[in-house]
Design a protein around this motif. Structure first.
Motif, PDB file in Angstrom:
ATOM      1  N   GLU A 187      56.761 -81.461 -12.169  1.00  0.00           N
ATOM      2  CA  GLU A 187      56.949 -80.173 -11.504  1.00  0.00           C
ATOM      3  C   GLU A 187      58.424 -79.826 -11.257  1.00  0.00           C
ATOM      4  O   GLU A 187      58.843 -78.683 -11.419  1.00  0.00           O
ATOM      5  CB  GLU A 187      56.196 -80.189 -10.172  1.00  0.00           C
ATOM      6  N   ASN A 215      64.042 -78.808 -18.854  1.00  0.00           N
ATOM      7  CA  ASN A 215      62.591 -78.626 -18.742  1.00  0.00           C
ATOM      8  C   ASN A 215      62.018 -78.299 -20.113  1.00  0.00           C
ATOM      9  O   ASN A 215      62.516 -77.423 -20.799  1.00  0.00           O
ATOM     10  CB  ASN A 215      62.296 -77.481 -17.760  1.00  0.00           C
ATOM     11  N   VAL A 216      60.973 -79.029 -20.489  1.00  0.00           N
ATOM     12  CA  VAL A 216      60.310 -78.775 -21.772  1.00  0.00           C
ATOM     13  C   VAL A 216      59.365 -77.599 -21.586  1.00  0.00           C
ATOM     14  O   VAL A 216      58.571 -77.573 -20.644  1.00  0.00           O
ATOM     15  CB  VAL A 216      59.540 -80.025 -22.239  1.00  0.00           C
TER      16      VAL A 216
HETATM   17  C1  LIG Z   1      59.021 -76.016 -16.646  1.00  0.00           C
HETATM   18  O1  LIG Z   1      58.315 -75.311 -17.629  1.00  0.00           O
HETATM   19  C2  LIG Z   1      56.963 -75.126 -17.317  1.00  0.00           C
HETATM   20  C3  LIG Z   1      56.298 -74.558 -18.568  1.00  0.00           C
HETATM   21  O2  LIG Z   1      56.929 -73.360 -18.978  1.00  0.00           O
HETATM   22  C4  LIG Z   1      56.877 -74.237 -16.084  1.00  0.00           C
HETATM   23  O3  LIG Z   1      55.529 -74.039 -15.738  1.00  0.00           O
HETATM   24  C5  LIG Z   1      57.608 -74.914 -14.925  1.00  0.00           C
HETATM   25  O4  LIG Z   1      57.647 -74.082 -13.803  1.00  0.00           O
HETATM   26  C6  LIG Z   1      59.023 -75.247 -15.330  1.00  0.00           C
HETATM   27  N1  LIG Z   1      59.654 -76.065 -14.297  1.00  0.00           N
HETATM   28  C7  LIG Z   1      60.921 -75.894 -13.926  1.00  0.00           C
HETATM   29  C8  LIG Z   1      61.419 -76.836 -12.889  1.00  0.00           C
HETATM   30  O5  LIG Z   1      61.637 -75.035 -14.391  1.00  0.00           O
END
Ligand SMILES: *[C@@H]1O[C@H](CO)[C@@H](O)[C@H](O)[C@H]1NC(C)=O
Ligand SMILES: *[C@@H]1O[C@H](CO)[C@@H](O)[C@H](O)[C@H]1NC(C)=O
Length: 285
Positions: A187, A215-216
């Motif tokens: 998260e 973030n992937v």
């Molecule tokens: C990371 O990417 C996912 C998928 O797009 C998203 O749901 C999530 O909020 C993102 N997390 C951050 C810390 O940016």
């Protein structure tokens, strides 16, 4: 006032290079009370330091200077992401609307076939920061990923090199491929590092590590990145290459070194050490 500062900086011969992008630690310098548009704190090399000091540039305070909330380097699974390789934030589009950025890391103009003097070419003299003779001799740079949101939980073996870009650093714009099988991050996102081990020359301090919140995105993978192994020298004998997830190269430090280096060789993110250019698609359990 600003151009004078930049001129002064470029004139000091040994400038260096780092990947500038949203989500970077220390992108506005180590002082969290201000955003320094003309910072080069994250650019300097790390050499002969204790592990706790070189790890994510702790000795200059960068590990304690995370990006602003919500700023993250996005890694599209199976796609690519682009960063700016430059000697100073001022020479990127993150500062001053990009007016001091050029095609090159130093904000200046150079020929496409830029090379050092002589034949075969010596190192490029007019920009010590490239540390190469020409594009084909550029050592290669890499990004590694850890599935830990908190930098304090990142370890040498949960930080795996996931992409390599041969013949860089070269131009300012650099685009790295992302393995399609990278799973989603926790998260709070993942933690990444940009890495460069340039060619060893006399008096050089050739190791670089910078931190990013990353973030992937767009992942449908349920694979896991394997624990990262220490890379091995395998030039001319691919059976000696370490396959799968590999650790960053730690070398020429007081503590924390990991690779065994044959005499006269320099560990780098290239095929001689088991890294093909591009997405590292074999890093999964
Ligand atoms: C990371 O990417 C996912 C998928 O797009 C998203 O749901 C999530 O909020 C993102 N997390 C951050 C810390 O940016
Ligand atoms: C690049 O520089 C190296 C080292 O001087 C030289 O051996 C090589 O031929 C050069 N490559 C090109 C394409 O000029």
């Amino acid at each position: 006032m600003f151009p004078i500062a930049v001129l002064a900086l470029v004139a000091t011969a040994q400038a260096h290079t780092v990947a500038w992008t949203k989500g970077m630690y220390c992108s506005g310098g180590p002082d969290l009370s201000t955003v320094n548009l003309n910072t080069n704190t994250a650019v300097g090399p790390l050499y002969n330091l204790a592990k706790e000091d070189w790890w994510f540039q702790h000795e200059r305070g960068c590990d304690a200077a995370p990006p602003q909330d919500g700023e993250v380097l996005e890694l599209p699974a199976g796609g690519s992401f682009t960063v700016e390789l430059a000697h100073n934030r001022a020479q990127t589009t993150l500062s001053y609307g990009g007016q001091y950025a050029s095609d090159w890391p130093d904000g200046k103009d150079h020929p496409e076939d830029w090379a050092g003097p002589g034949s075969p070419p010596d190192c490029i003299q007019d920009d010590g920061a490239m540390h190469t003779n020409n594009q084909s001799m550029a050592a290669g740079t890499a990004f590694a990923i850890s599935y830990q949101s908190d930098l304090a939980d990142v370890t040498i073996d949960n930080l795996a090199v996931f992409t390599v870009l041969e013949h860089t650093p070269w131009k300012r714009i650099a685009t790295y491929e992302v393995p399609a099988d990278l799973p989603a991050c926790p998260e709070g996102g993942c933690t990444c590092a940009w890495l460069w081990r340039r060619i060893l020359t006399a008096n050089s301090k050739p190791r670089y590590m910078a931190g990013y919140k990353c973030n992937v995105t767009g992942s449908t993978s349920s694979k896991q990145v394997a624990p990262a192994q220490v890379a091995a020298y395998c030039e001319g004998d691919s059976t000696k290459c370490v396959k799968g997830a590999k650790q960053m190269i730690a070398f020429n430090q007081q503590t924390g070194n990991n690779v065994q280096v044959p005499n006269g060789k320099t560990p780098m993110y290239n095929t001689a050490w088991g890294w093909e250019s591009g997405a590292q698609n074999d890093i999964f359990v």
